[in-house]
Scaffold this active site. Sequence first.
Site, PDB file in Angstrom:
ATOM      1  CG  ASN A  37      -0.278   0.383   2.504  1.00 21.10           C
ATOM      2  OD1 ASN A  37       0.717  -0.240   2.891  1.00 21.10           O
ATOM      3  ND2 ASN A  37      -0.810   1.369   3.191  1.00 21.10           N
ATOM      4  CG  HIS A  48       2.916   3.914  -7.405  1.00 26.92           C
ATOM      5  ND1 HIS A  48       2.021   3.136  -6.721  1.00 26.92           N
ATOM      6  CD2 HIS A  48       2.214   4.513  -8.402  1.00 26.92           C
ATOM      7  CE1 HIS A  48       0.832   3.235  -7.289  1.00 26.92           C
ATOM      8  NE2 HIS A  48       0.929   4.069  -8.303  1.00 26.92           N
TER       9      HIS A  48
END
Length: 184
Positions: A37, A48
Amino acid sequence: MSAPPPRPTKADLEAAYGVAIPDVIADDLDVLFCGINPGLWSGATGDHFARPGNRFWPVLHRSGFTPRQLAPWEKGELLGLGLGVTNLVPRSTAAAAELTAEELRAGAAALEAKAARHRPRAVAVVGMGAYRTAFRRPKAAIGRQPEDLAGALLWLLPNPSGLQATYQLPDLVAAFGELRAALV
């Protein structure tokens, strides 16, 4: 390389709790990498594996997936290289330990649906503990898994977080490199 965005402030990081960041995904990728996550740094920046010290981007380059080391904010270049990124659980937290087993298992089902819809050649989950819980495979080991995921090769890779000390950079490069070699 483009200029980095400003560093998130403490207030930015606190405000990032629960934020979801968009997948970097397209049809027919070579590999869809799946993190556990987003951390708060990723939630605050929208990138990310964005926390300084995360080894995902150096490992992608050193294992041969990218021609140069990309920065998190250059994530859009991944698609042209046949790569994508998603997460098992979309909400950002300070630590993966904040996630429930139910969230991880729902994430496995969502990942399978993404794989069916987008048809990557391989799906690579980074994070052994999360994978074992999400896929109900308590003894899964790093590497290719015995089953596919919606027709894609399924791989388990070590977590590249700088907070994860079990795997050093050469170990990570070797593990990611095995996946790369399997796709050539």
